[in-house]
Each structure stands twice: as structure tokens, then as C-alpha cells.
Design a protein around this motif. Structure first.
Motif: not given
Length: 184
Positions: A136, A170-173
């Protein structure tokens, strides 16, 4: 979100070489709604938290052997975060662009200690890529973008030849990752 109970230092790595160092932190945030916000909104929230403050030392580091000795005694980041504006941040879009930034930083503008810089950057890059792919992009502040007499720098900012602070959302994590390069 800025309360300490909502922020946990989940991982950190310190690397020092000569007068240069790299610090990587990963913070897990208890308030998962933070990641529903825009990058700018998130930066505005974390700028007033312990994630992005002057101190580079966190209590979670107590009793753990650190490669960078004296971290608790360092003056910390050279920014007056209460005066930093969102326009002071720059954005690097991709891993490729960040690798280009690293290559430039590793090779340009070094009068002294270029070999030390290359060695540190090689180790820092290896550590960074083991933790993230910067999918990102990454936001950053650099001391070099402020005038010497800027009120956005702390009084003793002059001890650093270089100081760069990077922030990855880090949006996913659901993690905020920060990493700092310093040279004093």
C-alpha cells in the motif's frame, strides 16, 4: 485510539552500524475501525499517539537485548509532531519506488561513511522485506525537508545528519509499521 491501551508494540528490530541506525516497529491497534479510515485520517490519529512521537524507546523493550545500544538515551525523533502538518508527509507509491529511494539514499550525497551506509541499508532492507512488501505504499517525513530554523524540528535536530521516519498502514494485517533511518 491514541490511548496506550489500544496500541501494542508487537515487533521491533534495531540495527546499528557506526553512527547509523535503523529501527523497525510494528504496532497492533485494538481499535479495528481505524483501518476503515483514509491514510490521512490515520496519520492524523497516530501522530498524537505513542506510535509517532519523539521517543524511539518503548517500555516493551525493557529487559530485551537490543543491537542498538543506548536507545533509551537517544534524543528521539527530531520532529515537533504537534506542529507537523499532513502536507509535510511525502508518499512513496510502491515497493519499486521505495527500492529506487533506497538505491539513491545508499549511493548519493555521502561525504563520509558511505560504506557504513551501504552495509546498514543492506541489513535494513533484508529485515524490512522479511516483514512487509509495502503493497500500500509508505508515508515518510525527512528532516531534510525542513529549514534549519523550522519550528517543526526539535532544538537538538542538528545532531542528525539524516533522519527519515517511514509509516506504513498495513490494512491487511491491521498493523501500523514505522521504520526510521538515522545518522548522527
Amino acid at each position: 485510539m491514541t490511548e496506550t491501551t489500544n496500541i501494542e508494540l508487537n515487533y521491533f528490530k534495531t540495527i546499528g552500524h557506526g553512527y547509523q541506525w535503523f529501527l523497525l516497529y510494528e504496532f497492533v491497534i485494538g481499535d479495528k475501525t481505524l483501518f476503515d479510515k483514509s491514510d490521512i485520517e490515520i496519520l492524523k490519529e497516530i501522530i498524537s499517539s505513542r506510535i509517532l512521537n519523539k521517543s524511539l524507546y518503548h517500555n516493551e523493550m525493557d529487559g530485551i537485548e537490543l543491537e542498538l545500544k543506548g536507545l533509551g538515551e537517544t534524543p528521539g525523533r527530531p520532529y515537533e509532531f504537534d506542529k507537523i502538518e499532513m502536507s509535510d508527509f511525502q508518499f512513496i507509491n510502491s515497493k519499486t519506488d521505495f527500492k529506487n529511494w533506497i538505491t539513491k539514499f545508499r549511493t548519493e550525497g555521502w561525504v563520509d561513511d558511505q560504506d557504513d551506509a551501504k552495509f546498514l541499508m543492506d541489513r535494513a532492507e533484508k529485515e524490512l522485506w522479511s516483514r512487509t512488501d509495502l503493497k500500500n505504499g509508505v508515508w515518510y517525513l525527512t528532516k531534510e525537508n525542513f529549514e534549519e530554523d523550522s519550528d517543526k524540528l526539535i532544538e537538538i535536530h542538528w545532531i542528525y545528519l539524516h533522519f527519515k521516519t517511514f509509516i506504513e498502514i498495513d490494512r491487511k494485517n491491521e498493523t501500523i509499521r514505522t521504520f526510521d533511518f538515522g545518522y548522527d
